[in-house]
Design an enzyme around this catalytic site. Sequence first.
Site, PDB file in Angstrom:
ATOM      1  N   PHE A  89       0.851  -1.193   0.000  1.00 23.20           N
ATOM      2  CA  PHE A  89       0.000   0.000   0.000  1.00 23.20           C
ATOM      3  C   PHE A  89       0.883   1.237   0.000  1.00 23.20           C
ATOM      4  CE2 PHE A  89      -2.486   3.475   1.752  1.00 23.20           C
ATOM      5  CZ  PHE A  89      -3.578   3.432   0.900  1.00 23.20           C
ATOM      6  N   ASP A 107       9.188   2.605   1.740  1.00 17.24           N
ATOM      7  CA  ASP A 107       8.017   3.332   2.235  1.00 17.24           C
ATOM      8  C   ASP A 107       7.911   3.061   3.733  1.00 17.24           C
ATOM      9  OD1 ASP A 107       5.492   4.132   3.053  1.00 17.24           O
ATOM     10  OD2 ASP A 107       4.458   3.404   1.260  1.00 17.24           O
ATOM     11  N   LYS A 136       2.481   9.710   8.311  1.00 15.59           N
ATOM     12  CA  LYS A 136       1.629   9.360   9.459  1.00 15.59           C
ATOM     13  C   LYS A 136       1.990  10.053  10.783  1.00 15.59           C
ATOM     14  CE  LYS A 136      -1.059   5.531   7.940  1.00 15.59           C
ATOM     15  NZ  LYS A 136      -0.679   4.966   6.643  1.00 15.59           N
TER      16      LYS A 136
HETATM   17  C1  LIG Z   1      -0.965   5.183   5.238  1.00  9.84           C
HETATM   18  C2  LIG Z   1       0.063   4.778   4.259  1.00  9.84           C
HETATM   19  C3  LIG Z   1       0.277   5.492   3.067  1.00  9.84           C
HETATM   20  C4  LIG Z   1      -0.613   6.630   2.634  1.00  9.84           C
HETATM   21  O1  LIG Z   1      -0.568   7.709   3.501  1.00  9.84           O
HETATM   22  P1  LIG Z   1      -1.644   8.916   3.343  1.00  9.84           P
HETATM   23  O2  LIG Z   1      -1.189   9.914   4.346  1.00  9.84           O
HETATM   24  O3  LIG Z   1      -2.992   8.326   3.673  1.00  9.84           O
HETATM   25  O4  LIG Z   1      -1.592   9.394   1.958  1.00  9.84           O
HETATM   26  C5  LIG Z   1       1.320   5.107   2.252  1.00  9.84           C
HETATM   27  N1  LIG Z   1       2.116   4.064   2.567  1.00  9.84           N
HETATM   28  C6  LIG Z   1       1.931   3.346   3.703  1.00  9.84           C
HETATM   29  C7  LIG Z   1       2.860   2.221   4.010  1.00  9.84           C
HETATM   30  C8  LIG Z   1       0.904   3.672   4.575  1.00  9.84           C
HETATM   31  O5  LIG Z   1       0.709   2.952   5.690  1.00  9.84           O
END
Ligand SMILES: *Cc1c(COP(=O)(O)O)cnc(C)c1O
Length: 400
Positions: free
Chosen positions: A141, A226, A255
Amino acid sequence: MTTAVSEQGASALMNTYARFPVAFVRGEGSCLWDEKGVKYLDFLAGIGVNNLGHCPPAVVEAIREQAGRLMHTSNLYRVPLQEQLAQRLVGSCFADRVFFCNSGAEANEAAIKLVRKYAHEREKGRVQAHRFEIITATNSFHGRTLATLTATGQEKVRRGYEPLPPGFRYVPYNQPEAVEKAITAATAAILVEPIQGESGVVVPDAGYLAALREIADRHDLLLVLDEVQTGMGRTGRLWCHQWSGIHPDVMTVAKSLASGLPMGACLATEKVAQAFSPGSHGSTFGGTPLVSAAALATLDVLLEQGVLAEVPGKGEYLLEQLRTLQLRHKMIRSVRGKGLMIAVELNSPAEEILGVCLVRGLLLSCQMGTVLRFLPPLTVTREEMDRAVAILDGVLTDSY
Ligand SMILES: *Cc1c(COP(=O)(O)O)cnc(C)c1O
């Protein structure tokens, strides 16, 4: 007195979330209170955002103070707090340079643009770089913008948004050999999460990131991590990849970076960051004085007040308690995690269990249909962990 969302009010929102019929009006530490005054344990920490708990006093104070002084100036001018924060972040890891934005998706969008621009700069003169493709993982994700949802290895996130931007290939997670097989003359980078969060806390083998680093080096590719969910101390190191002994070329963070104010960042080595020059990329709100002050205060508490150091011990404790629960409940298929990023996978759908937990005062999330995800604040206490485990114990017992 109450701030209940009326049916009318709720229906004016676009229908993008399946929401529980509860609204919180106050938070402190690991606890939330709804509009009726009922108290809940937030073991989701926002959604991996409130790593210092709700309304950590030092961060609240920094925000109050900065809000009264200066909230926003354009990135046309120097922003000293943004510079301080960047210095702090590069001092914490492999990176030399930082670009600030407002979310995880934007941080990944910046990383994707940086990968392409870097390839482009190396192949100067071409209209389109020869190498532009990014290999990502199945069930990953990376966000909801067009490029990041395309990077996301989940059909359900992409469906209906075609045509998608080209340049992404998906391979199974935790299989370095699958990455190697997918490399073509067009490959520019590998992008993965150090632990997959949204797909249910999938912890790869200990050597996975090192194997990806080795493959990236051998094929002259960039390694992008990420750390939007795994970062900011979630697994017991400030950045999760620091357990692995390797470092990436690019890392994305968001986050918990500013404890709940919106902030994302894309960090890179000098060599890669060189690809961006004035005009390459930008953001109206990225790194304003207000969010930068919140992030600086967040790092102070996390690093200087011992919060980070306690995460591994707390994580072990919660894992142990949940494994004890597993001995008594056949419904639990597995318990796994690292630090305070933990999953309890059930043999059956977890949605209903999640709903009952909420009614009994415990917030978790359900991932992939059968996984209960725990992302408690890093400041969580043993008593709170015991209480959460007891609530889940009761819910599982009553669900037979
Ligand atoms: C939450 C998340 C995102 C997206 O973050 P947003 O602030 O909602 O755009 C991207 N990568 C990972 C691993 C996440 O947990």
